[in-house]
Write a protein that holds these residues in place. Structure first.
Motif, PDB file in Angstrom:
ATOM      1  N   TRP A  66       0.840  -1.202   0.000  1.00  0.00           N
ATOM      2  CA  TRP A  66       0.000   0.000   0.000  1.00  0.00           C
ATOM      3  C   TRP A  66       0.875   1.251   0.000  1.00  0.00           C
ATOM      4  N   LYS A  67       0.232   2.390  -0.237  1.00  0.00           N
ATOM      5  CA  LYS A  67       0.963   3.660  -0.177  1.00  0.00           C
ATOM      6  C   LYS A  67       1.484   3.924   1.229  1.00  0.00           C
ATOM      7  N   SER A  68       0.663   3.670   2.250  1.00  0.00           N
ATOM      8  CA  SER A  68       1.084   3.841   3.638  1.00  0.00           C
ATOM      9  C   SER A  68       0.070   3.157   4.541  1.00  0.00           C
ATOM     10  N   ILE A  69       0.394   3.054   5.822  1.00  0.00           N
ATOM     11  CA  ILE A  69      -0.566   2.495   6.787  1.00  0.00           C
ATOM     12  C   ILE A  69      -1.798   3.391   6.877  1.00  0.00           C
ATOM     13  N   ASP A  70      -1.582   4.704   6.813  1.00  0.00           N
ATOM     14  CA  ASP A  70      -2.689   5.659   6.892  1.00  0.00           C
ATOM     15  C   ASP A  70      -3.446   5.807   5.579  1.00  0.00           C
ATOM     16  N   ASN A  71      -2.859   5.368   4.477  1.00  0.00           N
ATOM     17  CA  ASN A  71      -3.482   5.471   3.160  1.00  0.00           C
ATOM     18  C   ASN A  71      -3.440   4.093   2.501  1.00  0.00           C
ATOM     19  N   PRO A  72      -4.489   3.279   2.706  1.00  0.00           N
ATOM     20  CA  PRO A  72      -4.474   1.902   2.209  1.00  0.00           C
ATOM     21  C   PRO A  72      -4.765   1.771   0.715  1.00  0.00           C
ATOM     22  N   GLU A  73      -4.258   2.709  -0.072  1.00  0.00           N
ATOM     23  CA  GLU A  73      -4.389   2.604  -1.526  1.00  0.00           C
ATOM     24  C   GLU A  73      -3.387   1.571  -2.025  1.00  0.00           C
ATOM     25  N   ALA A  74      -3.908   0.543  -2.689  1.00  0.00           N
ATOM     26  CA  ALA A  74      -3.050  -0.547  -3.156  1.00  0.00           C
ATOM     27  C   ALA A  74      -2.119  -0.077  -4.263  1.00  0.00           C
ATOM     28  N   LEU A  75      -0.843  -0.423  -4.140  1.00  0.00           N
ATOM     29  CA  LEU A  75       0.133  -0.140  -5.192  1.00  0.00           C
ATOM     30  C   LEU A  75       0.308  -1.340  -6.120  1.00  0.00           C
ATOM     31  N   SER A  76      -0.227  -2.482  -5.703  1.00  0.00           N
ATOM     32  CA  SER A  76      -0.190  -3.690  -6.530  1.00  0.00           C
ATOM     33  C   SER A  76      -1.323  -4.605  -6.085  1.00  0.00           C
ATOM     34  N   ALA A  77      -1.572  -5.610  -6.888  1.00  0.00           N
ATOM     35  CA  ALA A  77      -2.569  -6.611  -6.507  1.00  0.00           C
ATOM     36  C   ALA A  77      -2.029  -7.416  -5.326  1.00  0.00           C
ATOM     37  N   PRO A  78      -2.885  -7.814  -4.393  1.00  0.00           N
ATOM     38  CA  PRO A  78      -2.405  -8.619  -3.264  1.00  0.00           C
ATOM     39  C   PRO A  78      -1.955 -10.004  -3.732  1.00  0.00           C
ATOM     40  N   LEU A  79      -1.073 -10.596  -2.958  1.00  0.00           N
ATOM     41  CA  LEU A  79      -0.624 -11.968  -3.207  1.00  0.00           C
ATOM     42  C   LEU A  79      -1.237 -12.872  -2.150  1.00  0.00           C
TER      43      LEU A  79
END
Length: 90
Positions: A66-79
């Protein structure tokens, strides 16, 4: 160790948080950990989080970037992966 390869494909610095979550067969979170960092443009990194099972059984491991703990915007698909912990005495 729970590890994955992370690559910044942007032309700018990219902060991130690498999160690992482990759930038991009852879907209960038994481990949650994260590390934060920042990648330079086109830099790669293989972060790793330690986890040791205390009980036998099937576990689901989930990895998020994610971008950060405070900003849970995904930077990639989860594994997602499964691990079967067995008794080494059997």
């Amino acid at each position: 160790m729970i590890t994955a390869d992370v690559t910044n494909s942007l032309n700018t610095q990219q902060p991130f948080v690498y999160i690992t979550q482990v759930k038991n067969s009852d879907n209960i979170v038994v481990s949650l950990s994260w590390l934060t960092g920042s990648l330079s443009p086109h830099q790669s990194f293989s972060p790793a989080q330690s986890w040791t099972s205390t009980e036998i059984g099937m576990y689901a491991i989930e990895v998020f970037v994610w971008k950060s703990i405070d900003n849970p915007e995904a930077l990639s698909a989860p594994l997602f992966m499964k691990v079967n912990v067995i008794d080494p005495k059997t």
